[in-house]
Design a protein around this motif. Sequence first.
Motif, PDB file in Angstrom:
ATOM      1  N   PHE A  36      27.294 -26.621 -15.181  1.00 39.18           N
ATOM      2  CA  PHE A  36      28.478 -25.811 -14.918  1.00 39.18           C
ATOM      3  C   PHE A  36      29.729 -26.320 -15.609  1.00 39.18           C
ATOM      4  CE2 PHE A  36      25.597 -24.703 -11.517  1.00 39.18           C
ATOM      5  CZ  PHE A  36      25.646 -23.326 -11.605  1.00 39.18           C
ATOM      6  N   LYS A  40      32.670 -30.009 -12.476  1.00 33.11           N
ATOM      7  CA  LYS A  40      32.215 -28.887 -11.658  1.00 33.11           C
ATOM      8  C   LYS A  40      30.891 -29.279 -11.022  1.00 33.11           C
ATOM      9  CE  LYS A  40      34.590 -25.090 -13.879  1.00 33.11           C
ATOM     10  NZ  LYS A  40      34.468 -23.702 -14.316  1.00 33.11           N
ATOM     11  N   ALA A  42      27.686 -28.079  -8.467  1.00 33.20           N
ATOM     12  CA  ALA A  42      26.951 -27.012  -7.801  1.00 33.20           C
ATOM     13  C   ALA A  42      26.669 -27.393  -6.356  1.00 33.20           C
ATOM     14  CB  ALA A  42      25.635 -26.756  -8.522  1.00 33.20           C
ATOM     15  N   VAL A  65      30.354 -23.269  -6.582  1.00 34.81           N
ATOM     16  CA  VAL A  65      30.591 -24.348  -7.531  1.00 34.81           C
ATOM     17  C   VAL A  65      31.973 -24.920  -7.243  1.00 34.81           C
ATOM     18  CG1 VAL A  65      30.822 -24.985  -9.965  1.00 34.81           C
ATOM     19  CG2 VAL A  65      29.129 -23.261  -9.275  1.00 34.81           C
ATOM     20  N   ASP A  67      35.121 -26.874  -8.263  1.00 34.63           N
ATOM     21  CA  ASP A  67      35.837 -27.246  -9.479  1.00 34.63           C
ATOM     22  C   ASP A  67      36.848 -28.325  -9.107  1.00 34.63           C
ATOM     23  OD1 ASP A  67      37.450 -27.496 -11.728  1.00 34.63           O
ATOM     24  OD2 ASP A  67      37.491 -25.340 -12.121  1.00 34.63           O
ATOM     25  N   GLU A  74      34.243 -21.544  -7.020  1.00 31.44           N
ATOM     26  CA  GLU A  74      33.758 -20.363  -7.717  1.00 31.44           C
ATOM     27  C   GLU A  74      32.386 -20.002  -7.153  1.00 31.44           C
ATOM     28  OE1 GLU A  74      33.380 -21.802 -11.708  1.00 31.44           O
ATOM     29  OE2 GLU A  74      35.533 -21.773 -12.071  1.00 31.44           O
ATOM     30  N   ALA A  76      28.919 -18.705  -8.659  1.00 31.46           N
ATOM     31  CA  ALA A  76      28.181 -18.457  -9.898  1.00 31.46           C
ATOM     32  C   ALA A  76      27.000 -17.553  -9.577  1.00 31.46           C
ATOM     33  CB  ALA A  76      27.693 -19.768 -10.499  1.00 31.46           C
ATOM     34  N   ILE A  78      23.551 -16.065 -11.290  1.00 29.99           N
ATOM     35  CA  ILE A  78      22.645 -16.333 -12.401  1.00 29.99           C
ATOM     36  C   ILE A  78      21.445 -15.401 -12.301  1.00 29.99           C
ATOM     37  CG2 ILE A  78      21.189 -18.094 -13.490  1.00 29.99           C
ATOM     38  CD1 ILE A  78      23.033 -20.166 -12.005  1.00 29.99           C
ATOM     39  N   GLY A  86      22.484 -19.536 -17.943  1.00 32.31           N
ATOM     40  CA  GLY A  86      23.684 -19.772 -17.153  1.00 32.31           C
ATOM     41  C   GLY A  86      24.172 -18.513 -16.456  1.00 32.31           C
ATOM     42  N   PRO A  87      25.341 -18.595 -15.842  1.00 33.74           N
ATOM     43  CA  PRO A  87      25.856 -17.481 -15.045  1.00 33.74           C
ATOM     44  C   PRO A  87      26.096 -16.208 -15.861  1.00 33.74           C
ATOM     45  CG  PRO A  87      27.066 -19.491 -14.559  1.00 33.74           C
ATOM     46  CD  PRO A  87      26.207 -19.780 -15.759  1.00 33.74           C
ATOM     47  N   THR A  90      30.975 -15.177 -12.907  1.00 36.73           N
ATOM     48  CA  THR A  90      31.580 -16.238 -12.103  1.00 36.73           C
ATOM     49  C   THR A  90      32.798 -15.639 -11.418  1.00 36.73           C
ATOM     50  OG1 THR A  90      30.864 -17.922 -13.671  1.00 36.73           O
ATOM     51  CG2 THR A  90      32.585 -18.554 -12.138  1.00 36.73           C
ATOM     52  N   LYS A  92      36.078 -16.510  -9.143  1.00 35.22           N
ATOM     53  CA  LYS A  92      36.974 -17.533  -8.587  1.00 35.22           C
ATOM     54  C   LYS A  92      37.432 -17.055  -7.213  1.00 35.22           C
ATOM     55  CE  LYS A  92      38.622 -19.226 -13.023  1.00 35.22           C
ATOM     56  NZ  LYS A  92      37.957 -20.475 -13.051  1.00 35.22           N
TER      57      LYS A  92
END
Length: 124
Positions: A36, A40, A42, A65, A67, A74, A76, A78, A86-87, A90, A92
């Motif tokens: 990530f 960051k 997970a 996630v 940050d 966030e 994520a 996937i 990856g995502p 995402t 926020k």
Amino acid sequence: MCYWFAREHGNADALVLGMMNKQDCSELVANEEVLFGERKFAMEPFFVQRPGSDVEDDGWVLCLVHDAEVQGTEVAIIDAQKFGEGPVATIKLPQYIPFGVHGSWSEEYVAGPDGSYAAKSKSS
């Protein structure tokens, strides 16, 4: 085919990089990994099956996630069949969720800020 999705615990880089992986249950080795980014981390992932599908990994993996750079959170999302890419999105969140929070897989409401669950379960 059987898959499971997990936060990586097995190596020091994973703790630094916030890695998640997708594993084939029959092989017990990570098939695909998602990083990530720096600072960051997970949290606990969960799988959402695509409606109407009976394919083991046809759906999405969602995870919070943390940050650490901005002390924010966030979500994520996937595509489980393209996990290593990856995502796909995402989000926020406007509210910080503490790092390390866990899901609850109970059919009942388990806890709340007012402690109402403990009082209800004792009186039942």
